[in-house]
Scaffold this motif. Sequence first.
Motif, PDB file in Angstrom:
ATOM      1  N   SER A 215       4.841   8.556  -9.722  1.00 38.12           N
ATOM      2  CA  SER A 215       4.789  10.224 -10.557  1.00 38.12           C
ATOM      3  C   SER A 215       3.571  10.981  -9.336  1.00 38.12           C
ATOM      4  N   GLN A 216       3.035  10.416  -8.267  1.00 36.81           N
ATOM      5  CA  GLN A 216       2.194  11.458  -8.227  1.00 36.81           C
ATOM      6  C   GLN A 216       3.007  11.491  -6.363  1.00 36.81           C
ATOM      7  N   ASN A 217       2.978  12.029  -5.450  1.00 42.68           N
ATOM      8  CA  ASN A 217       3.092  11.612  -4.480  1.00 42.68           C
ATOM      9  C   ASN A 217       1.728  13.064  -3.229  1.00 42.68           C
ATOM     10  N   ASN A 218       0.579  12.526  -4.051  1.00 34.09           N
ATOM     11  CA  ASN A 218      -0.279  13.327  -3.151  1.00 34.09           C
ATOM     12  C   ASN A 218      -1.161  12.597  -3.133  1.00 34.09           C
ATOM     13  N   ILE A 219      -1.051  11.201  -3.130  1.00 32.66           N
ATOM     14  CA  ILE A 219      -2.203   9.845  -2.772  1.00 32.66           C
ATOM     15  C   ILE A 219      -1.873   8.904  -2.221  1.00 32.66           C
ATOM     16  N   GLU A 220      -3.193   8.668  -2.000  1.00 32.16           N
ATOM     17  CA  GLU A 220      -2.748   7.468  -0.555  1.00 32.16           C
ATOM     18  C   GLU A 220      -3.975   6.245  -1.307  1.00 32.16           C
ATOM     19  N   PHE A 221      -3.669   4.980  -1.709  1.00 29.24           N
ATOM     20  CA  PHE A 221      -4.089   3.869  -1.103  1.00 29.24           C
ATOM     21  C   PHE A 221      -4.794   3.242  -0.049  1.00 29.24           C
ATOM     22  N   TRP A 222      -6.440   2.665  -0.476  1.00 30.12           N
ATOM     23  CA  TRP A 222      -7.171   1.901   0.827  1.00 30.12           C
ATOM     24  C   TRP A 222      -7.664   0.607  -0.226  1.00 30.12           C
ATOM     25  N   TRP A 223      -7.394  -0.566   0.815  1.00 29.20           N
ATOM     26  CA  TRP A 223      -8.130  -1.739   0.316  1.00 29.20           C
ATOM     27  C   TRP A 223      -8.099  -1.732   1.656  1.00 29.20           C
ATOM     28  N   VAL A 224     -10.285  -1.945   1.531  1.00 33.12           N
ATOM     29  CA  VAL A 224     -10.423  -2.670   3.175  1.00 33.12           C
ATOM     30  C   VAL A 224     -11.224  -3.633   2.821  1.00 33.12           C
ATOM     31  N   GLY A 225     -11.106  -4.846   3.702  1.00 34.43           N
ATOM     32  CA  GLY A 225     -11.324  -5.821   3.132  1.00 34.43           C
ATOM     33  C   GLY A 225     -10.009  -7.003   3.506  1.00 34.43           C
ATOM     34  N   ASP A 226     -10.676  -8.239   3.779  1.00 37.71           N
ATOM     35  CA  ASP A 226      -9.768  -9.308   4.347  1.00 37.71           C
ATOM     36  C   ASP A 226     -10.073 -10.699   2.888  1.00 37.71           C
ATOM     37  N   GLY A 227      -9.080 -11.739   2.763  1.00 39.50           N
ATOM     38  CA  GLY A 227      -9.374 -12.728   1.991  1.00 39.50           C
ATOM     39  C   GLY A 227      -7.894 -13.487   1.902  1.00 39.50           C
ATOM     40  N   LEU A 228      -8.053 -14.658   0.838  1.00 39.77           N
ATOM     41  CA  LEU A 228      -7.327 -15.932   1.360  1.00 39.77           C
ATOM     42  C   LEU A 228      -5.913 -14.741   0.688  1.00 39.77           C
ATOM     43  N   LEU A 229      -6.136 -13.543  -0.049  1.00 39.41           N
ATOM     44  CA  LEU A 229      -4.698 -12.929  -0.923  1.00 39.41           C
ATOM     45  C   LEU A 229      -4.580 -12.286  -0.041  1.00 39.41           C
ATOM     46  N   PHE A 230      -4.831 -11.620   1.011  1.00 38.55           N
ATOM     47  CA  PHE A 230      -4.094 -11.210   2.277  1.00 38.55           C
ATOM     48  C   PHE A 230      -2.566 -10.790   2.323  1.00 38.55           C
ATOM     49  N   PRO A 231      -2.185 -12.235   2.321  1.00 43.72           N
ATOM     50  CA  PRO A 231      -0.799 -12.455   3.001  1.00 43.72           C
ATOM     51  C   PRO A 231      -0.073 -11.949   1.682  1.00 43.72           C
ATOM     52  N   GLU A 232      -0.424 -12.281   0.613  1.00 39.35           N
ATOM     53  CA  GLU A 232       0.337 -12.071  -1.062  1.00 39.35           C
ATOM     54  C   GLU A 232       0.477 -10.789  -1.098  1.00 39.35           C
ATOM     55  N   VAL A 233      -0.835 -10.446  -1.118  1.00 38.28           N
ATOM     56  CA  VAL A 233      -1.023  -8.313  -1.445  1.00 38.28           C
ATOM     57  C   VAL A 233       0.413  -7.148  -0.192  1.00 38.28           C
ATOM     58  N   GLN A 234      -0.025  -8.142   0.755  1.00 41.33           N
ATOM     59  CA  GLN A 234       0.532  -7.614   1.917  1.00 41.33           C
ATOM     60  C   GLN A 234       2.201  -7.633   1.866  1.00 41.33           C
ATOM     61  N   GLU A 235       2.652  -8.823   1.829  1.00 37.28           N
ATOM     62  CA  GLU A 235       3.854  -9.259   1.527  1.00 37.28           C
ATOM     63  C   GLU A 235       4.319  -8.362  -0.056  1.00 37.28           C
ATOM     64  N   TYR A 236       3.501  -8.726  -1.124  1.00 37.59           N
ATOM     65  CA  TYR A 236       4.202  -7.454  -2.018  1.00 37.59           C
ATOM     66  C   TYR A 236       4.503  -6.164  -1.989  1.00 37.59           C
ATOM     67  N   VAL A 237       3.319  -5.695  -1.080  1.00 36.26           N
ATOM     68  CA  VAL A 237       3.797  -4.026  -1.048  1.00 36.26           C
ATOM     69  C   VAL A 237       4.511  -3.846  -0.137  1.00 36.26           C
ATOM     70  N   SER A 238       4.692  -4.623   1.165  1.00 40.16           N
ATOM     71  CA  SER A 238       5.957  -4.449   1.865  1.00 40.16           C
ATOM     72  C   SER A 238       7.133  -4.839   0.682  1.00 40.16           C
ATOM     73  N   ARG A 239       7.603  -5.486   0.272  1.00 47.56           N
ATOM     74  CA  ARG A 239       8.637  -5.669  -1.091  1.00 47.56           C
ATOM     75  C   ARG A 239       8.955  -4.262  -1.289  1.00 47.56           C
ATOM     76  N   LYS A 240       7.807  -4.097  -2.014  1.00 46.23           N
ATOM     77  CA  LYS A 240       7.952  -3.086  -3.132  1.00 46.23           C
ATOM     78  C   LYS A 240       8.011  -1.693  -1.953  1.00 46.23           C
ATOM     79  N   LYS A 241       7.787  -1.094  -1.019  1.00 43.28           N
ATOM     80  CA  LYS A 241       7.923  -0.869  -0.152  1.00 43.28           C
ATOM     81  C   LYS A 241       7.314   0.709  -0.242  1.00 43.28           C
ATOM     82  N   LEU A 242       6.390   0.262   0.102  1.00 45.11           N
ATOM     83  CA  LEU A 242       4.906   1.128  -0.363  1.00 45.11           C
ATOM     84  C   LEU A 242       4.145   0.818   0.443  1.00 45.11           C
ATOM     85  N   SER A 243       4.017   0.216   2.242  1.00 47.46           N
ATOM     86  CA  SER A 243       3.389   0.018   2.563  1.00 47.46           C
ATOM     87  C   SER A 243       2.213   1.885   3.472  1.00 47.46           C
ATOM     88  N   GLN A 244       2.999   2.012   3.601  1.00 46.58           N
ATOM     89  CA  GLN A 244       3.084   4.004   4.030  1.00 46.58           C
ATOM     90  C   GLN A 244       1.430   5.000   2.527  1.00 46.58           C
TER      91      GLN A 244
END
Length: 364
Positions: A215-244
């Motif tokens: 419902s909001q188009n004026n917000i970006e969400f950032w995560w700064v940090g690496d770790g074990l779940l990086f590939p899993e989170v990255q894949e999920y965000v990409s699959r949901k077309k939310l990478s931008q």
Amino acid sequence: MGTAKIAFVIESLENRGAQNLMVQWAIRLQEKGFRVHIVTFRDERSPLIQKVQQAGLPLKMFHKRQRVDMHFFRKLVSYFKEENFDIVHTHVFTANLWGQLAAGISRTPVRILHEHGYFSLASGFRRNVTRGLMKMCSKILVVSDHLKQSFRTDGKIPAAKVEVIKNGVDWEDFDRTIVSEPLRNGQLVVGAVSALEPRKDPFNFVHAAEEILRSQNNIEFWWVGDGLLFPEVQEYVSRKKLSQRIKLWGNQKQVRSFLEQMDVFVLPSKTEGVPLSLLEAMGAGVPVVATRVGENEGIVSSGENGFLVPAENPKALGEAILRLVNSEEVREKFGKNAKAFVRTRFSLVESTRQLTQLYTVLLR
């Protein structure tokens, strides 16, 4: 007393809160005349290694290959004997276990076990191990009064054995001018700075962001940090077309440059000690939303300098984020209050003074 020789022992020098704090203490103690060595159980690359080397701190990296590695342990005992340390100061459960056993065998005069969170109380096995190590060490250090109480009630550790030294931030260094590359695109930024690990619950953050972005188009969400779940989170965000809209920045050397571009800071963890990332965000004047776990409740006064929400509840997390996003006035008020609160209570100068005082007493 300032010439005492100290081993700071930790499992790894990953770019995490406990590791960063330990290195900062080591540098400050070296400036006071202590001879501090850094000892780790992993031969690895990390930005902290460069910081240690630049400070001229001796660094010994072992290669612990498995959970129980007697070859590594014998080498650690030999190293402690050869170096003849006055103090062995171990940090977090794995280093506490093997470091305290090795220090006991090598007859190090002062042995300090330091727990930065609830790792040593996380299971019956760990509580039993910690009780056993208690008999060997000179003192147990914890980061808060609440954790000390947990060691007494859950760990059955006598209160007299446990001392509190709170985490601290070097605010003078933190405030040094840095050149920040503009990273935001005219959007409000809601960010987190943390390891991408299960206990930090990044999917709590991602699911809250996902719902808000419906419902909001004026917000970006950032995560700064690496770790074990990086590939899993990255894949999920990409699959949901939310990478931008949900950006994963990985490990960054200049976290401050990201914090100063955030409008809201989020700590979505399942468990915490005294999180340095939370202290730094508040010290930068960023209003926060954090889960009601660990020591967060003693740092965040909900409705005064941020909001506290239940853990593992993306709906509640998202609602609190929106309350801040939708009110610049509240963000400014909470940010100002947060900065004033943490800077007067969580200082690296003060925690170093307390540590120095403890060493002096124990070495008498």
